[in-house]
Design a protein around this motif. Sequence first.
Motif: not given
Length: 446
Positions: A166-175
Amino acid sequence: MTIPDSIIIVGSGEFGLSTALALTTRPNFSHTKITLLDRLPFPSADGSSIDSSRIVRPDYSDPCYARLCHDAQQIWRGDIPSDPLHGIGDEDRYTEQGLVLTAEEGSGEYVEKSFSTVGRVLKEVGARCELELLKDQAGIERVCKGRTQKANGVHAFGQRGYVNWTSGWANAEEAVRFVRKRVEGTGRVGFEEAVVVGLVEERGKVVGVKLGDGGERQADLVVLATGAWTPGLVDLEGRTVATGQTLAYLKLTEEEYQEIRDMPVVFNLSNGIFFIVQHDRVLKIARHAAGYLHLDSDGISKPRTAVTHPGLEIPEESRKEFHEAVKKFLPRIPHREFEKTRLCWYNDTATGDFIVDYHPEKKGLFLATGGSGHGFKFLPIIGRHIVDILEGVEGAEYKTKWKWPQQRELVVTKDGSRGGQGVHVYLTKDGKEHREEKGAGFTAKL
């Protein structure tokens, strides 16, 4: 508190944008003029919030941050349709395919505490909790292939650990771009490009900011959300330090990408190195460690980036270590040069706790900084907690935890999540490395 007629927020990264958005939702600030300044066109190319990927994990030994991430993940996942940032995780801005936390024998204390804490906290809040303890290398290799078991030739990156699906990652710039659009949509915040070089003070009160062109901008309240650039704007007396963390990006062939595309994020806490397989067919390799310092003549570490020094690459030491890590973990990928490298600048505190508080000696100055390399995951909710403290909301949840710290020391973050031996490496003027043990003093010459 007296509600200010005008607020200047310096910095349009995670802390600055989320603070601006939260201010627009509070009735007390409905007539406050809000201006957000940044030294570069948005998105700031060398800001720590701007990158292709950032880990989103509730996997902390500290239950406060585990719970905070759970709250943020509800918004990343789209579970709260009424939230102002609903949709932030759509269109591949958030990917939840697991996190494998590993360690070498004899250095797994943080992993053990994290496993225990996150399991307890997620159950307490009624959240999904998909954890599996990994007692040996075979277990690590199995889960590193992902749930689909496609990844061939994955070798163990650590000797023990656990996986949290239930963890993951985000596209920081697009967020961050998404948040910017939401802020713009309020019609309440003015955006300006301006280089802030200092504070304007009158009789012990901050009344504005000094600009690089010699001008000034006045405001009743100044909020510094300037990350690693903060120690260069106000004397924090050693409470934070700007540290350069190394990142590298390896372009994958289509075949390589298809083999490992479902692989979880893999983070070895003994050496601080982690891997993220991005949707753009790039393998990101990075290190979360003590980091590099870049010192001015007063001994203050300030960011050295590709914006200020075009063509800047990570030190050769890190480049070699990243190549060795790829060779060990993914030996099927043949050696090739990285597509690009980058120094990402943290603003570290000794404990890893943020600094969100009024300056104790400079009235009219509020700090929202000290992200310490782990703040981005809280993007959907951090602003409301910052404004709770700024507004003086009774019972503000993190007021005590993020208060102005009393310690004044050479900061080497000791929150348990940093790999390596707690050693800072100094970058000299020519970009070469100069290694010194922590506490040995700031001796690099610029």
